[in-house]
Design a protein around this motif. Structure first.
Motif, PDB file in Angstrom:
ATOM      1  N   THR A  81      79.548  30.666  10.587  1.00  0.00           N
ATOM      2  CA  THR A  81      80.891  31.201  10.861  1.00  0.00           C
ATOM      3  C   THR A  81      81.100  31.400  12.353  1.00  0.00           C
ATOM      4  O   THR A  81      82.162  31.050  12.895  1.00  0.00           O
ATOM      5  CB  THR A  81      81.074  32.547  10.138  1.00  0.00           C
ATOM      6  OG1 THR A  81      80.847  32.355   8.744  1.00  0.00           O
ATOM      7  CG2 THR A  81      82.451  33.109  10.374  1.00  0.00           C
ATOM      8  N   ARG A  82      80.091  31.953  13.047  1.00  0.00           N
ATOM      9  CA  ARG A  82      80.219  32.204  14.492  1.00  0.00           C
ATOM     10  C   ARG A  82      80.472  30.917  15.255  1.00  0.00           C
ATOM     11  O   ARG A  82      81.374  30.830  16.099  1.00  0.00           O
ATOM     12  CB  ARG A  82      78.925  32.896  14.985  1.00  0.00           C
ATOM     13  CG  ARG A  82      78.913  33.354  16.446  1.00  0.00           C
ATOM     14  CD  ARG A  82      78.269  32.315  17.391  1.00  0.00           C
ATOM     15  NE  ARG A  82      76.974  31.848  16.971  1.00  0.00           N
ATOM     16  CZ  ARG A  82      75.834  32.179  17.562  1.00  0.00           C
ATOM     17  NH1 ARG A  82      75.842  32.988  18.585  1.00  0.00           N
ATOM     18  NH2 ARG A  82      74.689  31.664  17.143  1.00  0.00           N
ATOM     19  N   CYS A  83      79.718  29.845  14.920  1.00  0.00           N
ATOM     20  CA  CYS A  83      79.863  28.588  15.640  1.00  0.00           C
ATOM     21  C   CYS A  83      81.183  27.892  15.283  1.00  0.00           C
ATOM     22  O   CYS A  83      81.808  27.231  16.124  1.00  0.00           O
ATOM     23  CB  CYS A  83      78.684  27.667  15.331  1.00  0.00           C
ATOM     24  SG  CYS A  83      77.160  28.173  16.169  1.00  0.00           S
ATOM     25  N   ALA A  84      81.606  28.038  14.036  1.00  0.00           N
ATOM     26  CA  ALA A  84      82.893  27.451  13.650  1.00  0.00           C
ATOM     27  C   ALA A  84      84.017  28.046  14.474  1.00  0.00           C
ATOM     28  O   ALA A  84      84.926  27.341  14.928  1.00  0.00           O
ATOM     29  CB  ALA A  84      83.131  27.665  12.156  1.00  0.00           C
ATOM     30  N   HIS A  94      69.046  29.622  11.114  1.00  0.00           N
ATOM     31  CA  HIS A  94      69.123  29.531   9.651  1.00  0.00           C
ATOM     32  C   HIS A  94      69.881  30.754   9.152  1.00  0.00           C
ATOM     33  O   HIS A  94      69.396  31.885   9.267  1.00  0.00           O
ATOM     34  CB  HIS A  94      67.719  29.472   9.051  1.00  0.00           C
ATOM     35  CG  HIS A  94      67.013  28.195   9.353  1.00  0.00           C
ATOM     36  ND1 HIS A  94      66.989  27.122   8.482  1.00  0.00           N
ATOM     37  CD2 HIS A  94      66.316  27.785  10.458  1.00  0.00           C
ATOM     38  CE1 HIS A  94      66.300  26.135   9.013  1.00  0.00           C
ATOM     39  NE2 HIS A  94      65.874  26.514  10.219  1.00  0.00           N
ATOM     40  N   LEU A  95      71.087  30.485   8.602  1.00  0.00           N
ATOM     41  CA  LEU A  95      71.971  31.582   8.208  1.00  0.00           C
ATOM     42  C   LEU A  95      72.590  31.293   6.836  1.00  0.00           C
ATOM     43  O   LEU A  95      72.848  30.122   6.494  1.00  0.00           O
ATOM     44  CB  LEU A  95      73.080  31.764   9.256  1.00  0.00           C
ATOM     45  CG  LEU A  95      72.609  32.155  10.672  1.00  0.00           C
ATOM     46  CD1 LEU A  95      73.720  31.936  11.670  1.00  0.00           C
ATOM     47  CD2 LEU A  95      72.137  33.599  10.690  1.00  0.00           C
ATOM     48  N   PRO A  96      72.891  32.313   6.071  1.00  0.00           N
ATOM     49  CA  PRO A  96      73.483  32.089   4.738  1.00  0.00           C
ATOM     50  C   PRO A  96      74.924  31.618   4.782  1.00  0.00           C
ATOM     51  O   PRO A  96      75.440  31.080   3.806  1.00  0.00           O
ATOM     52  CB  PRO A  96      73.367  33.469   4.080  1.00  0.00           C
ATOM     53  CG  PRO A  96      73.313  34.436   5.207  1.00  0.00           C
ATOM     54  CD  PRO A  96      72.589  33.740   6.314  1.00  0.00           C
ATOM     55  N   ASP A  97      75.612  31.783   5.925  1.00  0.00           N
ATOM     56  CA  ASP A  97      77.044  31.444   5.995  1.00  0.00           C
ATOM     57  C   ASP A  97      77.299  30.055   6.583  1.00  0.00           C
ATOM     58  O   ASP A  97      78.411  29.762   7.035  1.00  0.00           O
ATOM     59  CB  ASP A  97      77.797  32.501   6.794  1.00  0.00           C
ATOM     60  CG  ASP A  97      77.327  32.602   8.233  1.00  0.00           C
ATOM     61  OD1 ASP A  97      76.302  31.977   8.575  1.00  0.00           O
ATOM     62  OD2 ASP A  97      77.990  33.304   9.024  1.00  0.00           O
ATOM     63  N   VAL A  98      76.299  29.174   6.596  1.00  0.00           N
ATOM     64  CA  VAL A  98      76.496  27.817   7.108  1.00  0.00           C
ATOM     65  C   VAL A  98      77.311  27.028   6.082  1.00  0.00           C
ATOM     66  O   VAL A  98      76.918  26.912   4.909  1.00  0.00           O
ATOM     67  CB  VAL A  98      75.152  27.126   7.377  1.00  0.00           C
ATOM     68  CG1 VAL A  98      75.380  25.664   7.769  1.00  0.00           C
ATOM     69  CG2 VAL A  98      74.385  27.857   8.476  1.00  0.00           C
ATOM     70  N   ALA A  99      78.460  26.467   6.514  1.00  0.00           N
ATOM     71  CA  ALA A  99      79.335  25.701   5.611  1.00  0.00           C
ATOM     72  C   ALA A  99      78.799  24.284   5.455  1.00  0.00           C
ATOM     73  O   ALA A  99      78.531  23.609   6.454  1.00  0.00           O
ATOM     74  CB  ALA A  99      80.748  25.670   6.161  1.00  0.00           C
ATOM     75  N   PRO A 100      78.633  23.806   4.211  1.00  0.00           N
ATOM     76  CA  PRO A 100      78.076  22.461   3.999  1.00  0.00           C
ATOM     77  C   PRO A 100      78.902  21.368   4.647  1.00  0.00           C
ATOM     78  O   PRO A 100      78.355  20.385   5.175  1.00  0.00           O
ATOM     79  CB  PRO A 100      78.056  22.322   2.482  1.00  0.00           C
ATOM     80  CG  PRO A 100      78.058  23.725   1.974  1.00  0.00           C
ATOM     81  CD  PRO A 100      78.881  24.508   2.959  1.00  0.00           C
ATOM     82  N   GLU A 101      80.267  21.512   4.600  1.00  0.00           N
ATOM     83  CA  GLU A 101      81.106  20.434   5.107  1.00  0.00           C
ATOM     84  C   GLU A 101      81.049  20.284   6.627  1.00  0.00           C
ATOM     85  O   GLU A 101      81.190  19.198   7.180  1.00  0.00           O
ATOM     86  CB  GLU A 101      82.560  20.643   4.654  1.00  0.00           C
ATOM     87  CG  GLU A 101      83.234  21.915   5.149  1.00  0.00           C
ATOM     88  CD  GLU A 101      82.896  23.132   4.306  1.00  0.00           C
ATOM     89  OE1 GLU A 101      83.519  24.198   4.544  1.00  0.00           O
ATOM     90  OE2 GLU A 101      82.011  23.037   3.422  1.00  0.00           O
ATOM     91  N   THR A 102      80.857  21.409   7.370  1.00  0.00           N
ATOM     92  CA  THR A 102      80.803  21.340   8.845  1.00  0.00           C
ATOM     93  C   THR A 102      79.398  21.540   9.393  1.00  0.00           C
ATOM     94  O   THR A 102      79.145  21.220  10.547  1.00  0.00           O
ATOM     95  CB  THR A 102      81.704  22.415   9.458  1.00  0.00           C
ATOM     96  OG1 THR A 102      81.214  23.709   9.064  1.00  0.00           O
ATOM     97  CG2 THR A 102      83.137  22.250   9.020  1.00  0.00           C
ATOM     98  N   GLN A 103      78.521  22.044   8.491  1.00  0.00           N
ATOM     99  CA  GLN A 103      77.160  22.396   8.896  1.00  0.00           C
ATOM    100  C   GLN A 103      77.154  23.423  10.028  1.00  0.00           C
ATOM    101  O   GLN A 103      76.246  23.477  10.854  1.00  0.00           O
ATOM    102  CB  GLN A 103      76.368  21.160   9.306  1.00  0.00           C
ATOM    103  CG  GLN A 103      76.227  20.139   8.179  1.00  0.00           C
ATOM    104  CD  GLN A 103      75.461  18.916   8.613  1.00  0.00           C
ATOM    105  OE1 GLN A 103      74.691  18.963   9.546  1.00  0.00           O
ATOM    106  NE2 GLN A 103      75.692  17.802   7.924  1.00  0.00           N
ATOM    107  N   LEU A 104      78.197  24.277  10.076  1.00  0.00           N
ATOM    108  CA  LEU A 104      78.317  25.317  11.083  1.00  0.00           C
ATOM    109  C   LEU A 104      78.320  26.687  10.438  1.00  0.00           C
ATOM    110  O   LEU A 104      78.895  26.871   9.360  1.00  0.00           O
ATOM    111  CB  LEU A 104      79.603  25.164  11.896  1.00  0.00           C
ATOM    112  CG  LEU A 104      79.740  23.917  12.778  1.00  0.00           C
ATOM    113  CD1 LEU A 104      81.124  23.900  13.429  1.00  0.00           C
ATOM    114  CD2 LEU A 104      78.666  23.875  13.849  1.00  0.00           C
TER     115      LEU A 104
END
Length: 993
Positions: A986-989, A974-984
């Motif tokens: 930043t690190r995972c993106a 659970h992280l504040p930088d999860v992008a809604p469109e990819t649900q990832l």
């Protein structure tokens, strides 16, 4: 907060999941034999020896088990410990060979062959002597083969193709040569002494061949009439006076030759008085019994009226208790206390003196320093045939044994003993019973004061399980207190640790005690145990009246009684034994040994067999010296019972011929018991078969049990205990499996230098360096249970529950080239190499399986050594910081675990926590290390303000709530930088991209 993830957002294929062919389910019972076969076919043992050819030697010498039965749990424990010692020292970089051996001579094997005869209705005497020896050799060879295969299956790595056997011709030649060194030095003599004798097996036995069992014997009090008291004439003025003795061996009374008293014991002149009957009731039968008993006692009173007894003053109550029967109450009253030395020079009659002949000889009263007031009457009857103290005291006063008891335990056929003819063996309960022939004769003579039951510990043969006796017979001995002759002392000095040291004038006992002082004993209590034994032991009984073994290779001059000491004769004997084995003593004419300088007609060729403990005590000569090429072994390791067995016989043999011990360190272990602490036995049905354990669970599980217990004490094993061992094995195996999976595809290009690693990785390397030092110290101390406990705790607590748990996110989800992931895998690689080598001596098959899974074409893991540890990894400051972290982590668990169990959160990853951040941890990513969504720094609350903590809050000021941050569909954090469109996040993106 929405937890649903779009079906299109499936990132499973982008996660780096561990991958390995190393199975979770071990299947050891099926896989181990195949791996063992490959080791044997590829000569793994020889490969290791060749690889360590230039390494410093560390020599273990295997104590030989008897070749007469299947391996039992004690054997399995013993040989696993030996294997652990050799393998761990090999891992330290030594050349640590293991030459296994077997004791092939002696009564254990001969007895088994005779049992086969008895089962077929045959007698040993009907079999040709050499044919019988051949059967013994074949029997031993069979069991050597059986035990060898069982020990191989246990995973013991040894020179199985060339073990040492005491029945090999070369071994028999060395054993004979070692005996002749003792003879040359004048330490060997032939004499008549009481020795432990088995009437059933008809041979002398060593103390190490004796076991003690509780038995019920007949105890008797016997009166010897004193007829002269020159040192105190007033003793006899009151009337007839009798010295009363107490014994639990009625059968020795006929062989009595004297009485012993204690010079410092106070004796009293006493008499029987005050007899009455009690216990009268309305029961006619009971009253009749009491009346009969009273009649007997009144008859006794008549018999002993105006007669007096001598007894130690403080033992009179015990004597009174023994002569008082059921329903009768009487007393012994003191007439006077005797002055000191009143008994000196006294003379007594044997109670059976009316039989004339031997029994009519008068019995002197002798002062004996062994007489105590612990039990009995303070007066001891002396039968020099049947007791060491008896023999020594009588010999000092010119009194000889009578050789009354024959080899089979029956009395000799002589005129004055005719009344005992056909009465059976002296160990027969009937012979010794209160109504048996001896007690009956004493009763008829008016000398039997009491006869009753007495429970006590009594020596038995450990093979026949029958009682043994002390019996005086002509035997060959090694003197413990005779100084070495000058020529022998010079020879021993040349072999001594101090070159040129003179041993002339030293006795075997003195040399042995000095060698004990120079030896390391593990546990330390072994020092006191063996020192006390050697300080008090009698001369070594070398001869056995048996057939299977190495003969006492001496020729005795018929006129002088001296044995021949001729180096040329000795050399011919040794040469013949090397070529033909010990059978040559019976097949080669005596004149061929004696040569032209001696006439065989002038000599008696000794045919007694050498004590089998001398065989095993000589093994250092043909193994440690001849095969290993060193003077002393670094280690002897056996059960604690070998302080009186192999440790001692080896010590005496080496000290008598070399002036020193054959070992530097002696390690002892306890016995294997069942889960309730009972000795295993077939009659109890509690025997745990190691072969069955291996067939079900595998050898590695049994080895892990041995490595886990405190073997210096008696150890227990049961199905329940075994379940715990299996669970420990599973956890250790899973650690190796995780490492293999996490290292899939790892190459040297990924490595990260120590200085570039995150603090967590550097802390793990610090812990590994500390562990390495501890394990090496444990190996030096032979503390295998401590070593195994450290490894299990490190794998379970510091790795699986902490390091692996924290870093699995980085392993699975970081980009392949991320510095953190590379650092983690670098440490995992270091851990794998270390752990697989630490575990290799314990879980020999599993470690090899793990090693071969990663390095299928590499040499065996068992050819390796413990990996070197960089001293720079030690960082006590970092260790202190992580000690603070672990304490904080434990406090946080007290808050989060109730929330998880109450289903407020499903995992710690959903928790946002507020806690006081110690200064030492301020630079760490605590959310990552604590496996939570977020960490907020909060003040340290005082205990007073936190006595009634609210849910989700601890007295230490730690609180937690459910996070509002979204969940990454790939890493699940659970992280504040999860992008809604990819649900990832930043690190995972970046990783997916």
């Amino acid at each position: 907060m929405t937890e649903t993830v779009s079906a299109a957002a499936d990132y499973r294929q982008t996660v780096f999941l561990p991958k390995t062919d190393f199975p979770m389910k071990a299947g050891l019972a099926a896989s181990e034999p195949a791996r063992l076969a490959r080791w044997l076919a590829g000569d793994l043992y020889g490969s290791i020896r060749r690889a360590r050819a230039d390494a410093p030697k560390w020599i273990f010498h295997d104590g030989p088990p008897y070749a007469n039965g299947d391996m039992h749990l004690g054997h399995a424990m013993n040989h696993t410990l030996k294997d652990l010692a050799c393998r761990t020292h090999g891992m330290l970089g030594f050349d640590a060979p293991y030459i296994p051996g077997w004791d092939c001579h002696g009564l254990p094997i001969e007895w088994k062959v005779e049992e086969g005869y008895r089962a077929k209705g045959r007698k040993k005497e009907e079999v040709d002597f050499l044919s019988f020896r051949a059967e013994c050799r074949a029997y031993a060879a069979h069991w050597v083969g059986v035990q060898r295969e069982q020990l191989k299956r246990l995973g013991v790595l040894a020179d199985w193709d060339e073990p040492y056997l005491t029945m090999d011709f070369g071994s028999e030649a060395v054993i004979a040569a070692e005996l002749m060194k003792f003879a040359t030095s004048g330490q060997v003599y032939r004499g008549a002494k009481p020795v432990m004798w088995s009437p059933v097996e008809q041979t002398a036995l060593a103390e190490a061949e004796i076991e003690y069992e509780d038995v019920v014997s007949t105890q008797i009090d016997v009166a010897f009439e004193i007829v002269e008291a020159p040192n105190y004439p007033d003793l006899l003025k009151h009337g007839p006076v009798y010295a009363v003795i107490w014994t639990t061996t009625p059968w020795t009374i006929p062989a009595n030759r004297a009485l012993a008293y204690g010079a410092d014991v106070e004796y009293s002149l006493c008499y029987l008085a005050g007899l009455s009957a009690s216990g009268w009731s309305g029961d006619t039968a009971v009253n009749a019994s009491l009346t009969a008993a009273l009649d007997d006692r009144m008859a006794a009173l008549d018999q002993w009226g105006n007669k007096f007894w001598i007894c130690a003053t403080e033992l009179i109550p015990q004597l009174e208790a023994r002569i008082t029967e059921r329903g009768i109450r009487g007393s012994i009253r003191v007439k006077q206390r005797l002055p000191k030395d009143a008994l000196k020079g006294g003379i007594a009659h044997h109670p059976l003196h009316h039989l004339s002949g031997f029994f009519a000889e008068r019995r002197p009263l002798l002062a004996g320093d062994f007489v105590t007031t612990d039990a009995g009457t303070g007066l001891v009857h002396m039968a020099p045939d049947h007791g060491e103290d008896d023999f020594a005291l009588c010999k000092a006063h010119g009194i000889d044994p009578v050789f009354a008891v024959q080899a089979d335990g029956t009395y000799a056929d002589r005129a004055d003993w005719a009344w005992l003819a056909g009465k059976g063996s002296v160990i027969s309960p009937k012979l010794n019973a209160p109504d048996g022939p001896i007690c009956s004769a004493l009763r008829e003579a008016g000398a039997l004061l009491s006869a009753g039951e007495y429970r006590h510990s009594y020596p038995h043969s450990w093979r026949s399980k029958k009682k043994v006796i002390y019996r005086c017979t002509p035997q060959w001995f090694v003197a413990m207190d005779r100084p070495l002759a000058p020529s022998a002392a010079a020879d021993a000095a040349s072999r001594s640790p101090v070159p040129g040291e003179s041993l002339h004038g030293s006795t075997l006992r003195e040399l042995a005690l000095a060698a004990i002082d120079a030896t390391r004993w593990v546990p330390a209590g072994g020092y006191n145990r063996i020192r006390a034994m050697v300080e008090g032991r009698p001369d070594w009984v070398l001869s056995r009246q048996r057939a299977w073994g190495v003969p006492i290779t001496l020729f005795v001059h018929r006129e002088s009684g001296e044995y021949l000491r001729d180096p040329a004769v000795n050399a011919r004997i040794v040469a013949a034994f090397k070529e033909q084995g010990a059978d040559a003593w019976w097949t080669v004419p005596a004149q061929a040994f004696l040569g032209a300088d001696h006439d065989a007609a002038d000599y008696e060729q000794v045919t007694d067999i050498l004590d089998v403990w001398f065989d095993s005590g000589s093994t250092h000569a043909f193994v440690v010296e001849a095969r290993h090429g060193v003077a002393q072994a670094d280690l002897y390791l056996e059960g604690s019972d070998q302080h009186r067995g192999w440790f001692q016989s080896s010590l005496l043999e080496a000290c008598g011929t070399r002036g020193r011990a054959p070992y530097k360190t002696v390690v002892t272990h306890g016995m294997a018991l069942d889960g309730q602490g009972r000795k295993m036995s077939k009659s109890l049905g509690n025997v745990i078969d190691p072969v069955k354990i291996i067939d079900v669970h595998g050898a590695d599980v049994l080895r892990l049990w041995v490595a886990s217990v405190d073997y210096q004490e008696d150890v227990r094993l049961s199905d329940e205990i075994l379940k715990g061992v299996v669970e420990t094995y599973r956890k250790l195996r899973n650690t190796l499996r995780y490492l293999l999976g996490a290292l899939d595809g790892f190459t040297d290009a990924e490595r990260v230098a120590h200085g570039d690693m995150p603090p967590l990785e550097r802390w793990v390397l610090h812990r590994l360096a500390v562990l390495d030092g501890e394990i090496r110290a444990d190996v030096a101390d032979f503390a295998f249970n401590r070593m195994t406990a450290r490894l299990a705790a490190f794998c379970n607590t510091e790795l699986s529950s902490l390091f692996f748990d924290i870093r699995k996110d980085s392993l699975y989800c970081d980009p392949a080239d991320s510095a953190k992931r590379r650092a983690y895998r670098t440490v995992l690689d270091t851990l794998f190499h270390a752990l697989v080598h630490y575990l290799a001596p314990v879980m020999v098959f599993t470690a090899e399986e793990a090693w071969a899974t990663r390095y299928p074409d590499a040499p065996s893991v068992h050819q390796g050594v413990y990996p070197a540890v960089d001293a720079a990894w030690i960082d006590e400051g970092l260790a202190a910081r992580f000690a603070t972290f672990e304490a904080l982590r434990a406090q946080l668990a007290l808050v989060l675990e109730p929330m998880r169990q109450g289903k407020v959160i499903r995992s710690f990853l959903e928790a946002e926590v507020t806690l006081p951040v110690p200064e030492a941890l301020a630079d760490l990513d605590l959310a990552e290390l604590l496996l939570v969504a977020r960490v907020n720094a909060g003040p340290l609350r005082s205990p007073a303000a936190s006595r009634s903590p609210v849910p989700g809050e601890s007295p230490a000021g730690i609180s937690a709530t459910v996070t509002d941050d979204p969940k990454c569909a790939r890493c699940w954090r659970h992280l504040p930088d999860v992008a809604p469109e990819t649900q990832l996040c930043t690190r995972c993106a970046e990783a997916v991209a």
